[in-house]
Scaffold this motif. Structure first.
Motif, PDB file in Angstrom:
ATOM      1  N   MET A   1      27.420  89.212 -62.014  1.00  0.00           N
ATOM      2  CA  MET A   1      27.599  87.961 -61.295  1.00  0.00           C
ATOM      3  C   MET A   1      28.152  88.260 -59.906  1.00  0.00           C
ATOM      4  N   ARG A   2      27.655  87.538 -58.937  1.00  0.00           N
ATOM      5  CA  ARG A   2      28.147  87.663 -57.567  1.00  0.00           C
ATOM      6  C   ARG A   2      29.135  86.535 -57.289  1.00  0.00           C
ATOM      7  N   ILE A   3      29.987  86.743 -56.293  1.00  0.00           N
ATOM      8  CA  ILE A   3      31.007  85.750 -55.943  1.00  0.00           C
ATOM      9  C   ILE A   3      30.363  84.412 -55.557  1.00  0.00           C
ATOM     10  N   VAL A   4      29.245  84.469 -54.857  1.00  0.00           N
ATOM     11  CA  VAL A   4      28.570  83.243 -54.427  1.00  0.00           C
ATOM     12  C   VAL A   4      28.081  82.445 -55.640  1.00  0.00           C
ATOM     13  N   ASP A   5      27.593  83.150 -56.664  1.00  0.00           N
ATOM     14  CA  ASP A   5      27.136  82.484 -57.885  1.00  0.00           C
ATOM     15  C   ASP A   5      28.318  81.886 -58.648  1.00  0.00           C
ATOM     16  N   PHE A   6      29.411  82.619 -58.664  1.00  0.00           N
ATOM     17  CA  PHE A   6      30.608  82.127 -59.343  1.00  0.00           C
ATOM     18  C   PHE A   6      31.100  80.838 -58.683  1.00  0.00           C
ATOM     19  N   LYS A   7      31.147  80.830 -57.359  1.00  0.00           N
ATOM     20  CA  LYS A   7      31.614  79.638 -56.635  1.00  0.00           C
ATOM     21  C   LYS A   7      30.729  78.435 -56.943  1.00  0.00           C
ATOM     22  N   LYS A   8      29.418  78.659 -57.024  1.00  0.00           N
ATOM     23  CA  LYS A   8      28.496  77.566 -57.352  1.00  0.00           C
ATOM     24  C   LYS A   8      28.752  77.042 -58.762  1.00  0.00           C
ATOM     25  N   SER A   9      29.041  77.953 -59.685  1.00  0.00           N
ATOM     26  CA  SER A   9      29.238  77.558 -61.084  1.00  0.00           C
ATOM     27  C   SER A   9      30.559  76.802 -61.299  1.00  0.00           C
ATOM     28  N   ILE A  48      35.695  94.266 -59.163  1.00  0.00           N
ATOM     29  CA  ILE A  48      34.698  94.937 -58.326  1.00  0.00           C
ATOM     30  C   ILE A  48      35.120  94.843 -56.861  1.00  0.00           C
ATOM     31  N   ASN A  49      34.440  95.543 -56.010  1.00  0.00           N
ATOM     32  CA  ASN A  49      34.783  95.596 -54.590  1.00  0.00           C
ATOM     33  C   ASN A  49      34.342  94.313 -53.892  1.00  0.00           C
ATOM     34  N   ILE A  50      35.310  93.440 -53.593  1.00  0.00           N
ATOM     35  CA  ILE A  50      34.997  92.182 -52.934  1.00  0.00           C
ATOM     36  C   ILE A  50      35.902  92.000 -51.716  1.00  0.00           C
ATOM     37  N   GLU A  51      35.546  91.051 -50.871  1.00  0.00           N
ATOM     38  CA  GLU A  51      36.310  90.769 -49.649  1.00  0.00           C
ATOM     39  C   GLU A  51      37.726  90.299 -49.985  1.00  0.00           C
ATOM     40  N   GLU A  52      38.670  90.576 -49.083  1.00  0.00           N
ATOM     41  CA  GLU A  52      40.052  90.132 -49.285  1.00  0.00           C
ATOM     42  C   GLU A  52      40.153  88.614 -49.422  1.00  0.00           C
ATOM     43  N   SER A  53      39.406  87.878 -48.607  1.00  0.00           N
ATOM     44  CA  SER A  53      39.476  86.413 -48.679  1.00  0.00           C
ATOM     45  C   SER A  53      38.961  85.914 -50.029  1.00  0.00           C
ATOM     46  N   ASP A  54      37.996  86.608 -50.597  1.00  0.00           N
ATOM     47  CA  ASP A  54      37.507  86.241 -51.924  1.00  0.00           C
ATOM     48  C   ASP A  54      38.553  86.536 -52.995  1.00  0.00           C
ATOM     49  N   LYS A  55      39.335  87.579 -52.791  1.00  0.00           N
ATOM     50  CA  LYS A  55      40.400  87.895 -53.753  1.00  0.00           C
ATOM     51  C   LYS A  55      41.422  86.766 -53.796  1.00  0.00           C
ATOM     52  N   TYR A  56      41.814  86.271 -52.626  1.00  0.00           N
ATOM     53  CA  TYR A  56      42.765  85.160 -52.585  1.00  0.00           C
ATOM     54  C   TYR A  56      42.195  83.974 -53.365  1.00  0.00           C
ATOM     55  N   PHE A  57      40.941  83.648 -53.098  1.00  0.00           N
ATOM     56  CA  PHE A  57      40.275  82.534 -53.778  1.00  0.00           C
ATOM     57  C   PHE A  57      40.269  82.746 -55.291  1.00  0.00           C
ATOM     58  N   LEU A  58      39.886  83.938 -55.734  1.00  0.00           N
ATOM     59  CA  LEU A  58      39.788  84.211 -57.173  1.00  0.00           C
ATOM     60  C   LEU A  58      41.157  84.212 -57.853  1.00  0.00           C
ATOM     61  N   TYR A  59      42.157  84.825 -57.222  1.00  0.00           N
ATOM     62  CA  TYR A  59      43.499  84.804 -57.818  1.00  0.00           C
ATOM     63  C   TYR A  59      43.989  83.366 -57.978  1.00  0.00           C
ATOM     64  N   GLY A  60      43.767  82.538 -56.973  1.00  0.00           N
ATOM     65  CA  GLY A  60      44.176  81.141 -57.042  1.00  0.00           C
ATOM     66  C   GLY A  60      43.428  80.374 -58.120  1.00  0.00           C
ATOM     67  N   THR A  61      42.128  80.615 -58.199  1.00  0.00           N
ATOM     68  CA  THR A  61      41.301  79.940 -59.200  1.00  0.00           C
ATOM     69  C   THR A  61      41.716  80.337 -60.610  1.00  0.00           C
ATOM     70  N   VAL A  62      41.864  81.634 -60.843  1.00  0.00           N
ATOM     71  CA  VAL A  62      42.252  82.108 -62.174  1.00  0.00           C
ATOM     72  C   VAL A  62      43.643  81.571 -62.532  1.00  0.00           C
ATOM     73  N   GLY A  63      44.549  81.588 -61.573  1.00  0.00           N
ATOM     74  CA  GLY A  63      45.883  81.048 -61.827  1.00  0.00           C
ATOM     75  C   GLY A  63      45.823  79.589 -62.255  1.00  0.00           C
ATOM     76  N   ASN A  64      45.073  78.790 -61.519  1.00  0.00           N
ATOM     77  CA  ASN A  64      44.935  77.370 -61.881  1.00  0.00           C
ATOM     78  C   ASN A  64      44.318  77.191 -63.259  1.00  0.00           C
ATOM     79  N   LEU A  65      43.280  77.959 -63.549  1.00  0.00           N
ATOM     80  CA  LEU A  65      42.580  77.793 -64.819  1.00  0.00           C
ATOM     81  C   LEU A  65      43.434  78.240 -66.006  1.00  0.00           C
ATOM     82  N   TYR A  66      44.225  79.291 -65.829  1.00  0.00           N
ATOM     83  CA  TYR A  66      45.143  79.685 -66.908  1.00  0.00           C
ATOM     84  C   TYR A  66      46.173  78.588 -67.159  1.00  0.00           C
TER      85      TYR A  66
END
Length: 191
Positions: A1-9, A48-66
């Motif tokens: 899965m790519r970050i762009v696909d994850f954001k869409k989902s 996986i190797n992703i952009e720093e700005s995407d890491k911030y987004f993902l950490y925030g998203t995972v935190g909220n979802l947990y």
């Protein structure tokens, strides 16, 4: 899965997250397995190797979802990493958003006093840095925390101020959310 696909989902997540009117309008899920899959997908992307700005987004998203899954300690772990990213970048907006998210996770962890401190910090950041975009969120979440603490008059004050800001924004979803909180706090005052 790519970050762009994850954001869409991610838009599909709203189909199984709701505000529980029997539990202080806390966010909950009607489909924990599906929510866990979304979390798992995000955690995979963090490896996986992703952009720093995407890491911030993902950490925030995972935190909220947990938090929504009822695992506030895991939420706090991710959100604290998210806060470190925001502080390292010197990004006041991200810092403010993350303070609100941490406050919510602390509230779900039944650490209301600490949660209130984070909402206050976020409110102050908004005021000091003219971040009107998030001022209503800081007030709304502070009000919900105060409501859970039984400090109903203070909660009403926060909701009324948040409602004024949200009416100015014209966002019907946010206006509705604040009106629901006001209805709930009024019911609690009667009980």
């Amino acid at each position: 899965m790519r970050i762009v696909d994850f954001k869409k989902s991610l838009s599909s997540v709203n189909e199984f997250i709701y505000f529980d009117s029997n539990d202080f309008l806390r966010e909950k899920t009607s489909n924990p397995l599906r929510l866990k899959q979304v979390i798992s997908d995000a955690e995979y992307l963090l490896k996986i190797n992703i952009e720093e700005s995407d890491k911030y987004f993902l950490y925030g998203t995972v935190g909220n979802l947990y938090r929504v899954c009822g695992e506030p300690q895991k939420a706090l772990n991710y959100l604290n990493i998210c806060l470190c990213h925001a502080l390292k970048e010197g990004n006041i907006t991200r810092e403010t958003v993350t303070l609100i998210r941490i406050g919510e996770a602390l509230k779900y962890y039944e650490k209301h006093d600490e949660a209130l401190e984070h909402f206050e910090k976020a409110f102050k950041k908004c005021k000091d840095n003219k971040l009107e975009t998030y001022l209503d969120f800081a007030l709304q979440h502070k009000g919900k925390c105060l409501m859970e603490m039984g400090r109903l008059d203070e909660a009403v004050e926060c909701f009324i101020e948040a409602l004024k800001l949200r009416e100015f924004k014209g966002d019907t979803t946010l206006i509705g959310s604040t009106k629901e909180a006001l209805k709930l706090v009024k019911r609690l005052k009667i009980q």
